[in-house]
Design a protein around this motif. Structure first.
Motif, PDB file in Angstrom:
ATOM      1  N   GLY A   8      -1.644   0.835   2.541  1.00 15.20           N
ATOM      2  CA  GLY A   8      -2.281   0.998   3.755  1.00 15.20           C
ATOM      3  C   GLY A   8      -3.075   2.017   3.892  1.00 15.20           C
ATOM      4  O   GLY A   8      -4.198   2.337   4.956  1.00 15.20           O
ATOM      5  N   GLY A   9      -3.237   2.944   2.812  1.00 15.76           N
ATOM      6  CA  GLY A   9      -3.966   4.143   2.905  1.00 15.76           C
ATOM      7  C   GLY A   9      -5.670   3.750   2.961  1.00 15.76           C
ATOM      8  O   GLY A   9      -6.037   2.720   2.647  1.00 15.76           O
ATOM      9  N   SER A  21       2.445   1.201   5.109  1.00 19.33           N
ATOM     10  CA  SER A  21       3.604   0.330   5.162  1.00 19.33           C
ATOM     11  C   SER A  21       4.522   0.929   4.012  1.00 19.33           C
ATOM     12  O   SER A  21       3.986   1.508   3.134  1.00 19.33           O
ATOM     13  CB  SER A  21       3.301  -1.023   4.992  1.00 19.33           C
ATOM     14  OG  SER A  21       2.702  -1.754   5.880  1.00 19.33           O
ATOM     15  N   CYS A  22       5.730   0.995   3.944  1.00 23.17           N
ATOM     16  CA  CYS A  22       6.539   1.024   3.023  1.00 23.17           C
ATOM     17  C   CYS A  22       7.800   0.045   2.869  1.00 23.17           C
ATOM     18  O   CYS A  22       8.559   0.002   3.965  1.00 23.17           O
ATOM     19  CB  CYS A  22       7.604   2.537   3.493  1.00 23.17           C
ATOM     20  SG  CYS A  22       8.776   2.919   2.409  1.00 23.17           S
ATOM     21  N   ALA A  23       7.477  -0.601   1.869  1.00 27.52           N
ATOM     22  CA  ALA A  23       8.500  -1.739   1.537  1.00 27.52           C
ATOM     23  C   ALA A  23       9.558  -1.335   0.689  1.00 27.52           C
ATOM     24  O   ALA A  23       9.369  -0.735  -0.490  1.00 27.52           O
ATOM     25  CB  ALA A  23       7.748  -2.956   0.854  1.00 27.52           C
ATOM     26  N   GLN A 117       5.206   5.887  -4.510  1.00 23.71           N
ATOM     27  CA  GLN A 117       4.301   6.544  -5.510  1.00 23.71           C
ATOM     28  C   GLN A 117       3.240   7.258  -4.594  1.00 23.71           C
ATOM     29  O   GLN A 117       2.513   7.925  -5.162  1.00 23.71           O
ATOM     30  CB  GLN A 117       3.757   5.387  -6.490  1.00 23.71           C
ATOM     31  CG  GLN A 117       2.512   4.420  -5.715  1.00 23.71           C
ATOM     32  CD  GLN A 117       3.083   3.464  -4.526  1.00 23.71           C
ATOM     33  OE1 GLN A 117       4.359   3.421  -4.383  1.00 23.71           O
ATOM     34  NE2 GLN A 117       2.054   3.119  -3.834  1.00 23.71           N
ATOM     35  N   GLY A 118       3.198   6.973  -3.291  1.00 24.88           N
ATOM     36  CA  GLY A 118       2.206   7.586  -2.466  1.00 24.88           C
ATOM     37  C   GLY A 118       0.873   6.833  -2.301  1.00 24.88           C
ATOM     38  O   GLY A 118       0.631   5.872  -3.065  1.00 24.88           O
ATOM     39  N   THR A 119       0.390   7.018  -1.082  1.00 30.28           N
ATOM     40  CA  THR A 119      -0.933   6.309  -0.739  1.00 30.28           C
ATOM     41  C   THR A 119      -1.769   7.375  -0.180  1.00 30.28           C
ATOM     42  O   THR A 119      -1.524   8.266   0.728  1.00 30.28           O
ATOM     43  CB  THR A 119      -0.668   5.282   0.331  1.00 30.28           C
ATOM     44  OG1 THR A 119      -1.902   4.596   0.476  1.00 30.28           O
ATOM     45  CG2 THR A 119      -0.066   5.458   1.396  1.00 30.28           C
TER      46      THR A 119
END
Length: 125
Positions: A8-9, A21-23, A117-119
């Motif tokens: 979403g970044g 979002s974080c799934a 992992q980051g966005t």
């Protein structure tokens, strides 16, 4: 083990909104808390906010309070970070993290066991 994937970044203008979002997958049932952190270039990774999976209690850093909202969809094992009225100083890589120990401090990195992992979020002025 728990796996976390952020999405979403993007690049937005100041005043805009984004939803990250974080799934979670794997042993998602073992998660006590999901936290959001961010790291800007040359700076330490800092706490943004967190949500307790059971009950949905949230807490935020002062810098984002009133602009950011964390929510969760337990059926989808997904946590969201709604970011409104974004500012250039919000530019950073955003990470979600999962913790399983309720007795740790939840506003520091050491409170979490697993990381995504980051966005990248970039806010232009």
């Amino acid at each position: 083990q728990v796996q976390l994937v952020e999405s979403g970044g993007g690049l937005v203008q100041a005043g805009s909104s984004l939803r990250l979002s974080c799934a979670a997958s794997g042993r998602a049932s073992s998660i006590y808390v999901i936290g959001w952190f961010r790291q800007a270039p040359g700076k330490e990774r800092e706490f943004v906010g967190r949500i307790i999976q059971s009950g949905g209690s949230t807490s935020y850093a002062d810098s984002v309070k009133g602009r950011f909202t964390i929510s969760g969809d337990n059926a989808k094992n997904t946590v969201y970070l709604q970011m409104n009225n974004l500012k250039p100083q919000d530019t950073a890589v955003y990470y979600c993290a999962a913790g399983s120990n309720p007795f740790r401090r939840l506003f520091v990195r050491e409170g979490y066991d697993y990381w995504g992992q980051g966005t990248q979020v970039t806010v232009s002025s």
